[in-house]
Design an enzyme around this catalytic site. Structure first.
Site: not given
Ligand code: GLN
Length: 480
Positions: A74, A149, A173
């Site tokens: 990532k 994400s 994510s």
């Molecule tokens: N969608 C969640 C957020 O924006 C989780 C994102 C994540 O786990 N990095 O905080």
């Protein structure tokens, strides 16, 4: 060749059926053929990959199962000399001077880095739509998001763009995109994998873990990346076991808890699929028991106050001066800060800064941040009590299957709802996994989530592996 798991590719390399260079080239060709449709990568590291693959071939030692195996990271995981953008404009041209600990460990194992995969900007989002580099499409339906994400890493595992990938999970994510794309997404206990060199979102939540095609592969990656590091004081000095020892097929003696709160406001087809999954676990010998987690309804507000508060402070370092994008339209210092940040951050990051700054500001701190911190402690206690009654919890991963690109971008609360079932493990630092459990009537993947108590990754792997061996869902490939 591209359909290989880590385990099967390792066998092929050992038996000289193909070389690491051939394997890597096959994936690079696959990426070439799909990138325009999917937009999985921010950077494709072709030269690095072929060089590392050649080195692995020359060494000829494939005793480490990750040696010579192509993978993707990532793009919030720092790679020395290779651009690491956090999918943002502010770090668009940032080249780190050092490697993240997780990449150092993978490199030492002989891994081949094929590319830096797309993500929501600074990992803030649930669909990769907040990426400065465009959305990653779902390989099962190109009009839909792949989740986020870690959407790029999920597409890598689901669409065979490498053998596996590494993502991060703060509030879902890794697990949520794994659910939306039909791959295995493993979230570790907070502190199990060092965060050194991984661009921070919410420092008391962030974890790093693998997205793979099988549960066995997840165990193989965990064996390399888990364990204490002197570079991260939140990694306790608890020895990581050999996770492959947990890949058992019988569930006799295992207690699986079902929290009914995780089945409310969930699409019916997802509920039905997970209930069928629970029947499968039962047929493998597991004892199914009902548990209650009534604080679940506070998970989203608790998570979004705490994560955005930490996120807002972590974003303070991007000032347009130390590194990253600097505005060319400023006359004085304050102007540089304000304009560089305004130009460099996307809407969701700005939302993080506003919500977080508000929740932490004097006068509101007690009402928001402190209260959420107290709920966090209560939720941890609630999970501890649940894990006195059962070994693992089983739930759906996402309340809905993949949604259309653009469908939720104008409604942040609808987007945040995507995380309802995954944020509790983030809040409480628990390990969890999403595994393929079926498809809805549109042919879109449905994931089943398993969670366990802190540092019980082994139990998660055990139940996940048994389920996978008894089902065929993980074998189905997207129609690309
Ligand atoms: N969608 C969640 C957020 O924006 C989780 C994102 C994540 O786990 N990095 O905080």
């Amino acid at each position: 060749m591209i359909e290989h798991t880590i385990a099967s590719a390792n066998k092929g390399l050992k038996e000289k059926q193909f070389s690491s260079v051939e394997l890597t080239q096959a994936y690079l060709d696959r990426i070439d053929a799909t990138e325009e449709k999917l937009n999985t990568f921010i950077t494709i590291t072709k030269e690095e990959a072929l060089k590392q693959a050649k080195e692995a071939d020359e060494k000829g030692d494939f005793s480490n199962p990750l040696a010579g195996i192509p993978m993707a990271l990532k793009d919030i995981i720092c790679t020395k000399g290779i651009k690491t953008t956090a999918a943002s404009k502010i770090l668009e041209n940032y080249t780190p001077p050092y490697d993240a600990e997780v990449y150092t460990r993978l490199k030492k194992a002989g891994s081949v880095l094929i590319g830096k995969a797309n993500t929501d900007q600074f990992a803030m989002g649930s669909s990769t739509e907040t990426s400065h580099f465009g959305v990653t499409k779902n390989p099962w339906d190109l009009e839909r998001v792949v989740g986020g994400s870690s959407g790029g890493p999920a597409a890598v595992a689901a669409a065979d763009l490498a053998c596996y990938s590494i993502g991060t999970d703060t509030g879902g994510s890794i697990r949520q995109p794994a659910s939306l794309s039909s791959c295995v997404g493993f979230k570790v206990t907070y502190g199990r994998v060092p965060r050194y060199g991984v661009i921070s979102y919410a420092s008391s939540f962030d974890t790093i873990g693998p997205l793979t095609k099988t549960v066995e592969d997840a165990a193989l990656v965990l064996n390399t990346i888990c364990g204490h590091s002197n570079h991260d004081s939140t990694t306790p000095n608890i020895l990581a076991p050999d996770y492959t020892n947990f890949l058992l097929e019988s569930l006799k003696g295992i207690k699986v808890g079902v929290p009914k709160e995780y089945f409310e406001d969930v699409e019916q087809e997802t509920v039905d699929t997970v209930i069928k999954g629970i029947e499968t676990l039962k047929s493998l010998g597991a004892e199914i028991i009902e548990v209650n987690l009534p604080l679940t309804k506070y998970a989203i507000p608790t998570y979004y106050i705490l994560a955005k508060s930490e996120g807002s402070t972590n974003m303070a370092r991007y000032d347009g001066i130390k590194y990253g994008h600097t505005t060319d339209d400023a006359k004085e210092l304050l102007d540089i800060y304000m304009k560089s940040r305004d130009e460099g951050f996307g809407d969701e990051v700005k939302r993080t800064i506003m919500i977080g700054t508000y929740a932490l500001s004097s006068g509101y701190y007690d009402a928001y941040y402190l209260k959420a911190a107290k709920v966090r402690a209560l939720m941890k206690r609630e999970f501890e009590e649940a894990f006195e009654k059962c070994d693992v919890l089983v739930t759906p991963t996402s309340p809905f299957t993949a949604f259309k690109v653009g469908e939720k971008t104008d409604d942040p609360l609808a987007m945040y709802a995507a995380d309802t079932l995954t944020v509790p493990a983030g809040i409480c630092g628990l390990p969890g996994v999403s595994i393929p459990a079926g498809f809805d009537s549109k042919g879109l993947p449905i994931g089943l989530q398993l969670m366990a108590n802190q540092f019980e990754e082994g139990k998660v792997l055990h139940v996940a592996h048994a389920f996978e061996q008894a089902t065929e869902f993980h074998k189905k490939k997207p129609p690309l």
